[in-house]
Design an enzyme around this catalytic site. Structure first.
Site, PDB file in Angstrom:
ATOM      1  N   HIS A 127      21.418 -41.919 -20.939  1.00 36.98           N
ATOM      2  CA  HIS A 127      22.523 -42.687 -20.369  1.00 36.98           C
ATOM      3  C   HIS A 127      23.388 -43.320 -21.459  1.00 36.98           C
ATOM      4  O   HIS A 127      24.251 -44.142 -21.179  1.00 36.98           O
ATOM      5  CB  HIS A 127      22.010 -43.723 -19.372  1.00 36.98           C
ATOM      6  CG  HIS A 127      21.682 -43.111 -18.047  1.00 36.98           C
ATOM      7  ND1 HIS A 127      22.527 -42.226 -17.421  1.00 36.98           N
ATOM      8  CD2 HIS A 127      20.607 -43.219 -17.248  1.00 36.98           C
ATOM      9  CE1 HIS A 127      21.986 -41.835 -16.283  1.00 36.98           C
ATOM     10  NE2 HIS A 127      20.817 -42.420 -16.146  1.00 36.98           N
ATOM     11  N   ASP A 192      22.402 -53.856 -14.456  1.00 36.33           N
ATOM     12  CA  ASP A 192      23.048 -53.684 -13.147  1.00 36.33           C
ATOM     13  C   ASP A 192      22.568 -52.414 -12.441  1.00 36.33           C
ATOM     14  O   ASP A 192      22.776 -52.246 -11.246  1.00 36.33           O
ATOM     15  CB  ASP A 192      24.567 -53.568 -13.308  1.00 36.33           C
ATOM     16  CG  ASP A 192      25.180 -54.845 -13.843  1.00 36.33           C
ATOM     17  OD1 ASP A 192      24.511 -55.892 -13.774  1.00 36.33           O
ATOM     18  OD2 ASP A 192      26.318 -54.782 -14.340  1.00 36.33           O
ATOM     19  N   GLU A 303      27.878 -63.096 -12.532  1.00 36.09           N
ATOM     20  CA  GLU A 303      28.689 -62.087 -13.220  1.00 36.09           C
ATOM     21  C   GLU A 303      30.142 -62.307 -12.819  1.00 36.09           C
ATOM     22  O   GLU A 303      30.491 -63.295 -12.163  1.00 36.09           O
ATOM     23  CB  GLU A 303      28.228 -60.660 -12.867  1.00 36.09           C
ATOM     24  CG  GLU A 303      26.903 -60.265 -13.502  1.00 36.09           C
ATOM     25  CD  GLU A 303      26.708 -58.758 -13.630  1.00 36.09           C
ATOM     26  OE1 GLU A 303      27.650 -57.971 -13.339  1.00 36.09           O
ATOM     27  OE2 GLU A 303      25.593 -58.351 -14.029  1.00 36.09           O
TER      28      GLU A 303
HETATM   29  C1  LIG Z   1      25.397 -46.397 -14.628  1.00 38.65           C
HETATM   30  C2  LIG Z   1      24.930 -47.192 -15.823  1.00 38.65           C
HETATM   31  C3  LIG Z   1      24.836 -48.565 -15.731  1.00 38.65           C
HETATM   32  C4  LIG Z   1      24.396 -49.313 -16.829  1.00 38.65           C
HETATM   33  N1  LIG Z   1      24.311 -50.671 -16.686  1.00 38.65           N
HETATM   34  C5  LIG Z   1      23.882 -51.411 -17.733  1.00 38.65           C
HETATM   35  C6  LIG Z   1      23.757 -52.820 -17.613  1.00 38.65           C
HETATM   36  O1  LIG Z   1      24.041 -53.404 -16.581  1.00 38.65           O
HETATM   37  N2  LIG Z   1      23.312 -53.523 -18.697  1.00 38.65           N
HETATM   38  C7  LIG Z   1      22.972 -52.910 -19.859  1.00 38.65           C
HETATM   39  O2  LIG Z   1      22.537 -53.595 -20.779  1.00 38.65           O
HETATM   40  N3  LIG Z   1      23.088 -51.582 -20.009  1.00 38.65           N
HETATM   41  C8  LIG Z   1      23.545 -50.817 -18.969  1.00 38.65           C
HETATM   42  N4  LIG Z   1      23.655 -49.460 -19.122  1.00 38.65           N
HETATM   43  C9  LIG Z   1      23.451 -48.867 -20.443  1.00 38.65           C
HETATM   44  C10 LIG Z   1      22.002 -48.530 -20.726  1.00 38.65           C
HETATM   45  O3  LIG Z   1      21.289 -49.705 -21.036  1.00 38.65           O
HETATM   46  C11 LIG Z   1      21.956 -47.572 -21.921  1.00 38.65           C
HETATM   47  O4  LIG Z   1      22.527 -46.358 -21.558  1.00 38.65           O
HETATM   48  C12 LIG Z   1      20.574 -47.363 -22.485  1.00 38.65           C
HETATM   49  O5  LIG Z   1      20.706 -46.488 -23.566  1.00 38.65           O
HETATM   50  C13 LIG Z   1      19.521 -46.852 -21.499  1.00 38.65           C
HETATM   51  O6  LIG Z   1      19.676 -45.494 -21.175  1.00 38.65           O
HETATM   52  P1  LIG Z   1      18.467 -44.450 -21.306  1.00 38.65           P
HETATM   53  O7  LIG Z   1      17.224 -45.095 -20.837  1.00 38.65           O
HETATM   54  O8  LIG Z   1      18.905 -43.208 -20.655  1.00 38.65           O
HETATM   55  O9  LIG Z   1      18.333 -44.282 -22.888  1.00 38.65           O
HETATM   56  P2  LIG Z   1      18.889 -43.106 -23.832  1.00 38.65           P
HETATM   57  O10 LIG Z   1      20.362 -43.038 -23.685  1.00 38.65           O
HETATM   58  O11 LIG Z   1      18.136 -41.863 -23.586  1.00 38.65           O
HETATM   59  O12 LIG Z   1      18.511 -43.688 -25.273  1.00 38.65           O
HETATM   60  C14 LIG Z   1      19.221 -44.760 -25.855  1.00 38.65           C
HETATM   61  C15 LIG Z   1      18.825 -44.936 -27.325  1.00 38.65           C
HETATM   62  O13 LIG Z   1      17.489 -45.401 -27.414  1.00 38.65           O
HETATM   63  C16 LIG Z   1      16.657 -44.462 -28.065  1.00 38.65           C
HETATM   64  N5  LIG Z   1      15.435 -44.400 -27.276  1.00 38.65           N
HETATM   65  C17 LIG Z   1      15.250 -43.907 -26.036  1.00 38.65           C
HETATM   66  N6  LIG Z   1      13.982 -44.077 -25.638  1.00 38.65           N
HETATM   67  C18 LIG Z   1      13.349 -44.704 -26.653  1.00 38.65           C
HETATM   68  C19 LIG Z   1      12.018 -45.154 -26.856  1.00 38.65           C
HETATM   69  N7  LIG Z   1      11.083 -45.001 -25.924  1.00 38.65           N
HETATM   70  N8  LIG Z   1      11.727 -45.749 -28.027  1.00 38.65           N
HETATM   71  C20 LIG Z   1      12.652 -45.921 -28.991  1.00 38.65           C
HETATM   72  N9  LIG Z   1      13.920 -45.504 -28.858  1.00 38.65           N
HETATM   73  C21 LIG Z   1      14.262 -44.909 -27.696  1.00 38.65           C
HETATM   74  C22 LIG Z   1      17.424 -43.159 -28.077  1.00 38.65           C
HETATM   75  O14 LIG Z   1      17.087 -42.354 -29.192  1.00 38.65           O
HETATM   76  C23 LIG Z   1      18.849 -43.640 -28.143  1.00 38.65           C
HETATM   77  O15 LIG Z   1      19.203 -43.942 -29.459  1.00 38.65           O
HETATM   78  C24 LIG Z   1      24.083 -48.668 -18.045  1.00 38.65           C
HETATM   79  C25 LIG Z   1      24.197 -47.287 -18.146  1.00 38.65           C
HETATM   80  C26 LIG Z   1      24.609 -46.549 -17.061  1.00 38.65           C
HETATM   81  C27 LIG Z   1      24.726 -45.066 -17.186  1.00 38.65           C
END
Ligand SMILES: Cc1cc2nc3c(=O)[nH]c(=O)nc-3n(C[C@H](O)[C@H](O)[C@H](O)COP(=O)(O)OP(=O)(O)OC[C@H]3O[C@@H](n4cnc5c(N)ncnc54)[C@H](O)[C@@H]3O)c2cc1C
Ligand SMILES: *[C@@H]1O[C@H](CO)[C@@H](O)[C@H](O)[C@H]1NC(C)=O
Ligand SMILES: *[C@@H]1O[C@H](CO)[C@@H](O)[C@H](O)[C@H]1NC(C)=O
Length: 559
Positions: A127, A192, A303
């Site tokens: 994400h 969120d 918010e």
């Molecule tokens: C619809 C939507 C709403 C969102 N709302 C919010 C919000 O309200 N507040 C907020 O703070 N954020 C929000 N986000 C952002 C979200 O926190 C980030 O996208 C975050 O990266 C989590 O996504 P992911 O779990 O898919 O991680 P990824 O995108 O897969 O990874 C993010 C980063 O972390 C690293 N990573 C992943 N897993 C691990 C692990 N286990 N250990 C160490 N490193 C790791 C990856 O290499 C990368 O660098 C939102 C995103 C979306 C798409």
């Protein structure tokens, strides 16, 4: 297939099929295409792939791990080239599906010890918006392959019986919530949207309307299990290996892979009264928001967002009420400017409070200065409130408008002393008919962000800073609206305006070391030291573009 022939389907153009003989110039070639595409305003979106040019020795090395039983895929890497942004698509050499923490330790150790250029990215659900979970020619570890949630309603004795939940790095927050609610418990701080992984959000911060009181998600972690960049599995907490614990939280995946996290729980409320109220005046809006996050605050979630002064259903005033028919043009004050500000708050409660909740909410709203006729309320379960975006996800996804389209998002932390200027220079200018997405603005209390956490927040004396989230969707051309390159230019312009305002990017993206050094400010030297300590070969999360992979151990220079 991937290593004999590279195919690139550039949107609309017929160029492509870059064969092995062209491999050394693939990087350059992609740049040219990107430039061409941006000049002719074609969205350089979903179809751009920087193919894998993995060295034969690396491939053999990885195949030997597969032979030893590691679940490794060389062919089915498409999902790992994609993320929410749809702006970068880097092809990895292989994707690993770990069956346990041992698999992760094995692959990290092997890659760290090899004299290769291989890197490793843990991937949650991708994400991220700028390739942060990708690893060009490297190994992507698909963390969602490993799941398991354990709720400890009475704690472990050591933490005085305080309840907690233990989840794997690849577990989703929505599943953590469901498991906790079975015990009448829930985590305190959220995002969120709940279909995000524990490891992905804890590598950033995890911010939402509860953060003013409880701090971000990373302020609510009791313990982590981390596989460092050396392949060592370490349990850490504020008292046990605290350097690794605080480095990892908000550490952008640079120091270790979070395989397990222990998260504090509280008694879960049953329902929430959910309120939105419109303001025409920014000064009144922010005064009320800052009053609401003060220590005496009666609401549990605060918010706010910006809407255009028009009836656009995505981000005009018609998006504010819970029933669209509850608002009409005639209700908008004549003196309103081009944008309006919407306060969003909730009061959680349980069955026993049912007869007093109306009165309680009324008295909480009494001192606020919104337009009395522009107040909207609804009531829902605690679960439905926290998982509120999921319904939108289902609807948009079925129309191809969820993770199928690019999201050129920009998230900023703006110091309170700059927010009025920011409103004048940015908010009042950018919110138009074709903004197409939410624009969130709400304050956070800096004292809830432990200084030892890696995450960068605005420096200086302000006790309060605002999160400002420009969450724009690139709708398909058919639907009109700005091009992707215009949206990216808007982001660059906002960043330029921000420079003298001491803002920080949240979910940051930077071009080079100088920018990263400025981003981390007074935390940079420690960040570099921690890198040297926990991931000395710089193999982890290369998509963050902070450090580059080292074949041999040498000092990581701090610019
Ligand atoms: C619809 C939507 C709403 C969102 N709302 C919010 C919000 O309200 N507040 C907020 O703070 N954020 C929000 N986000 C952002 C979200 O926190 C980030 O996208 C975050 O990266 C989590 O996504 P992911 O779990 O898919 O991680 P990824 O995108 O897969 O990874 C993010 C980063 O972390 C690293 N990573 C992943 N897993 C691990 C692990 N286990 N250990 C160490 N490193 C790791 C990856 O290499 C990368 O660098 C939102 C995103 C979306 C798409
Ligand atoms: C490829 O991977 C995706 C996601 O990881 C999975 O859904 C799909 O079933 C896989 N396809 C094959 C052919 O294995
Ligand atoms: C921020 O939090 C601290 C510590 O809880 C509190 O004393 C202070 O009043 C808060 N400030 C504001 C403006 O909310």
């Amino acid at each position: 297939m991937a290593d004999t022939q590279f195919r690139q389907h550039a949107a609309t153009t017929g160029i492509m099929v870059v064969t092995r003989s062209l491999a050394p110039v693939v990087g350059w070639w992609t740049c040219v295409i990107l430039i061409l595409l941006s000049q002719i305003n074609v969205a350089c979106s979903s179809s751009h792939l920087t193919p894998s040019v993995i060295a034969a020795t690396d491939r053999m090395f990885l195949e030997s791990l597969a032979l030893q039983g590691m679940q490794l895929s060389f062919d089915n890497t498409t999902a790992a080239t994609k993320d929410w942004g749809k702006l970068r698509h880097l092809e990895p050499a292989a994707v690993v599906y770990p069956r346990g923490v041992e698999d992760i330790a094995t692959i990290v150790q092997a890659v760290a010890r090899s004299e290769s250029d291989l890197t490793i990215a843990a991937r949650g659900l991708g994400h991220s918006t700028n390739g942060q979970a990708q690893a060009h020619n490297g190994v992507v570890i698909q963390m969602t392959a490993m799941r398991g949630i354990r709720v400890m309603p009475l704690g472990d004795g050591a933490s005085k019986g305080a309840p907690f939940v233990e989840a794997m790095g690849g577990d989703l927050w929505v599943d953590v919530l469901k498991a906790s609610l079975e015990f009448g418990l829930a985590p305190k701080s959220w995002t969120d949207y709940l279909h995000l992984t524990i490891g992905g959000t804890l590598s950033n911060a995890g911010v939402s309307g509860q953060s003013f009181r409880h701090g971000p998600e990373i302020s609510n972690v009791l313990q982590l299990e981390v596989v460092t960049g050396k392949g060592e599995t370490v349990d850490c907490s504020p008292t046990q290996h605290p350097e690794l614990f605080f480095a990892t939280l908000g550490g952008l995946g640079q120091f270790g892979i979070i395989t397990k996290a222990r998260i504090a729980l509280e008694k879960a409320p049953q329902r929430v009264r959910w309120v939105r109220a419109l303001y025409t005046d920014f000064a009144a809006f922010r005064r009320d928001q800052e009053f609401l996050i003060s220590a005496i605050s009666p609401f549990d979630y605060v918010e706010g967002f910006v809407v255009a002064n028009n009836a656009n259903p995505i981000n005009g005033w018609s998006s504010v009420p819970f029933e669209a028919s509850d608002i009409s043009e005639a209700m908008i004050p004549g003196h309103a400017g081009p944008i309006l500000y919407c306060l969003e708050v909730t009061k959680a409660y349980s069955a026993a409070d049912l007869h007093t909740i109306d009165e309680v909410v009324e008295s909480m709203l009494a001192p606020l200065n919104f337009h009395r006729e522009l107040l909207f309320k609804t009531d829902t379960s605690y679960f439905k409130f926290l998982d509120r975006l999921h319904e939108t996800e289902v609807q948009l996804s079925s129309r191809g408008l969820w993770d199928q389209i690019p999201h050129p998002w920009l998230n900023l932390f703006v110091p309170a002393s700059s927010i009025e200027r920011f409103d004048m220079l940015v908010l009042k200018k950018i919110m138009t008919q074709d903004f197409s997405g939410p624009l969130l603005v709400y304050p956070l209390n800096k004292s809830k962000w432990d200084k030892r956490l890696s995450v960068a927040v605005p420096e200086g004396p302000d006790e309060i800073f605002y999160i400002v989230a420009f969450l724009r969707n690139k709708l398909p051309e058919l639907d009109g609206g700005p091009t992707l390159s215009t949206m990216l230019e808007d982001n660059d312009n906002i960043l330029r305006v921000c420079e003298p305002l001491r803002c920080k990017q949240y979910l940051p993206r930077h071009q080079d070391r100088i920018q990263w050094k400025r981003h981390f400010g007074s935390k940079w030297d420690l960040f570099v030291q921690n890198k040297q300590m926990f991931d000395p070969r710089a193999i982890l999360s290369p998509g963050q573009n902070i450090f580059s992979r080292r074949r041999r151990l040498v000092q990581v220079d701090s610019v």
